[in-house]
Design an enzyme around this catalytic site. Structure first.
Site, PDB file in Angstrom:
ATOM      1  N   ASP A   1      -2.546   5.792  -3.561  1.00 17.36           N
ATOM      2  CA  ASP A   1      -1.433   5.974  -2.953  1.00 17.36           C
ATOM      3  C   ASP A   1      -0.631   3.994  -3.351  1.00 17.36           C
ATOM      4  O   ASP A   1      -1.492   4.106  -5.114  1.00 17.36           O
ATOM      5  CB  ASP A   1      -1.682   4.775  -1.459  1.00 17.36           C
TER       6      ASP A   1
ATOM      7  N   SER B   1       0.884  -1.233  -0.124  1.00 17.25           N
ATOM      8  CA  SER B   1      -0.023   0.019   0.106  1.00 17.25           C
ATOM      9  C   SER B   1       1.244   1.407   0.287  1.00 17.25           C
ATOM     10  O   SER B   1       2.141   1.382  -1.223  1.00 17.25           O
ATOM     11  CB  SER B   1      -1.057  -0.088   0.863  1.00 17.25           C
TER      12      SER B   1
ATOM     13  N   ASP C   1      -1.021   1.129  -4.241  1.00 14.79           N
ATOM     14  CA  ASP C   1      -1.847   0.173  -4.528  1.00 14.79           C
ATOM     15  C   ASP C   1      -3.379   0.704  -5.196  1.00 14.79           C
ATOM     16  O   ASP C   1      -3.752   0.366  -5.510  1.00 14.79           O
ATOM     17  CB  ASP C   1      -2.289  -1.130  -4.072  1.00 14.79           C
TER      18      ASP C   1
ATOM     19  N   ASP D   1      -5.889   1.852  -3.605  1.00 11.73           N
ATOM     20  CA  ASP D   1      -6.583   2.219  -3.369  1.00 11.73           C
ATOM     21  C   ASP D   1      -7.598   2.899  -1.911  1.00 11.73           C
ATOM     22  O   ASP D   1      -8.471   3.300  -1.679  1.00 11.73           O
ATOM     23  CB  ASP D   1      -7.070   0.259  -2.472  1.00 11.73           C
TER      24      ASP D   1
END
Length: 446
Positions: free
Chosen positions: A241, A102, A243, A245
């Site tokens: 960010d 993340s 990833d 999400d």
């Protein structure tokens, strides 16, 4: 059974240090594969990753694990976490995997698992997989070993999906948008989707090299985005960010807007259009008291959960709400996605801007935040929150804030940190309470 591998968002840690090693990844593939091999159909797992250097290594280990227990593997390459969830459903896979840490630095990595419905695994599923990690899952007969295949059109599929969440009658023509992809998983798909909807796109963080993910960019480091928005005269800035999400927004003046204001705008816009479900927004204990007061004034509720977008989603499914998320920018819109999706959330913000014809600075000032302070205390080991001195300090602070604010103390599920948050109408009191508790935790952890 206590958790040994799974935290609040899958398995995460420093690469090549337990539990984030190729050996553990191979075992996770075998254990998760064995758990989801049910029935006599040909089983399939979808695997995506962000742009970390270690993603290749972890991907290969997971492929070995899954194929060894008879699962076919579909490799997506670098793709946002929500894209993996979406493609798991659309490809009728038995399981989805995202390799990402993340917003963490490149040296960390992680493994997130999604069930066939595209939702993150339940605690019960994760505990069963943990149990299998300790044993030796049954391996497939040689003729039943799985195959691996890489698909080339995953990006296009996700861009098409994301664009479909934007109102058909609207376009982004005339909007100048800066988008910071954190050199992460959305470095192609986010600029492409915005451009295809008509925006003038200024991309940042779109040249990943394996080690620059989240490095002075993205949702946790919005300074460059702020500077670029102001210098270019852009209408809005979007920060994802690693990833993709989560989403943080910068308005045209350069002001950073957090997830609480984003949830307020999306929920109230949907409420205005008669599309908000459940009469509430679901958020965590970390969301600002100002959000709760604003929703209450509009005849809506704020349902709070413990920290973790998985718990927000569980509450949304239980209450029928379709808007929820976290202050950190995980925005979950269940009419569109089964997990947080930074690009889809951004498109709803942009739809409100276009639909209402108002600038970002006006739309994203939905409520007056209550003074809030969050500090992290890193610790090497032990249980500092169990110390009598820390408990006494926390109890005293709760008595002081009673009726005038809130206190939230918790251990991070992904890092060796104690998070200390207080909020209240008296800013000086909030700062004093947080500093005292952090000092007590630091002494107890020494």
């Amino acid at each position: 059974m206590a958790r040994k591998f799974f935290g609040t968002d899958g398995i995460r840690g420093l690469t090549n240090t337990a539990p984030m090693t190729p050996e553990v990844a191979l075992k996770v593939g075998q254990a998760a594969g064995a758990h989801f091999v049910r029935g006599d159909h040909r089983h399939r797992v979808v695997i995506g990753k962000d742009t970390r250097l270690s993603g290749y290594m972890m991907e290969s280990a997971l492929v070995a694990g899954f194929t060894s227990v008879g699962m076919d593997v579909v490799l997506l390459g670098p793709m946002p976490t929500p894209a993996v969830a979406m493609l798991t459903r659309s490809m009728r896979a038995d399981l989805g995997v995202m390799i990402s840490a993340s917003h963490n630095p490149f040296a960390d990595n992680g493994i997130k698992l999604f069930g066939p419905d595209g939702y993150k695994l339940s605690d019960a599923d994760e505990l069963e997989i943990e149990g299998l990690l300790e044993g030796a899952p049954p391996l497939a007969q040689p003729e039943l070993i799985g195959r691996a295949k890489r698909i080339d059109d995953a990006r296009g599929r996700y861009v098409h999906f994301a664009k479909a969440t934007f109102p058909e009658q609207l376009r982004l023509d005339g909007l100048k948008i800066v988008v910071d992809c954190a050199h992460g998983a959305a470095y192609h798909v986010a600029p492409d989707a915005l451009w295809e909807l008509g925006a003038d796109v200024i991309p940042l963080g779109v040249t990943p090299n394996g080690i620059n993910i989240n490095d002075a960019c993205g949702s946790t480091h919005p300074q460059l985005l702020q500077q670029t928005v102001v210098a270019s005269g852009a209408d809005i800035g979007l920060a994802l960010d690693g990833d993709a999400d989560r989403l943080i927004v910068v308005d045209e003046t350069g002001k950073v807007i957090d997830g609480d204001q984003l949830m307020a705008l999306i929920a109230l816009d949907q409420h205005r259009l008669g599309q908000l479900k459940g009469g509430a927004v679901v958020a965590t204990v970390m969301s600002n008291l100002g959000l709760e007061r604003k929703l209450d004034a509009e005849g809506l509720r704020l349902e709070r959960t413990k920290v973790g977008d998985r718990y927000v989603l569980e509450a949304m499914r239980a209450t029928g709400c379709n808007v929820g998320g976290e202050q950190s920018g995980h925005i979950i819109l269940t009419d569109h996605s089964t997990t947080g999706d930074g690009l889809v959330a951004a498109l709803q913000i942009l739809a409100a801007m276009v639909g209402q014809g108002k600038p970002a600075s006006e739309l994203l000032d939905q409520f007056e935040p209550v003074p809030q302070l969050l500090k992290n205390v890193r610790f090497a080991g032990g249980a500092p929150l169990e110390a009598d001195s820390v408990k006494a300090c926390i109890a005293a602070a709760e008595r002081e804030l009673d009726g005038r604010g809130r206190l939230v103390i918790r251990k991070s599920g992904t890092e060796p940190l104690i998070r200390v948050m207080a909020e209240g109408d008296d800013e000086a009191q909030v700062h004093d309470v947080v500093e005292r508790i952090c000092a007590a935790v630091t002494r107890a952890a020494a």
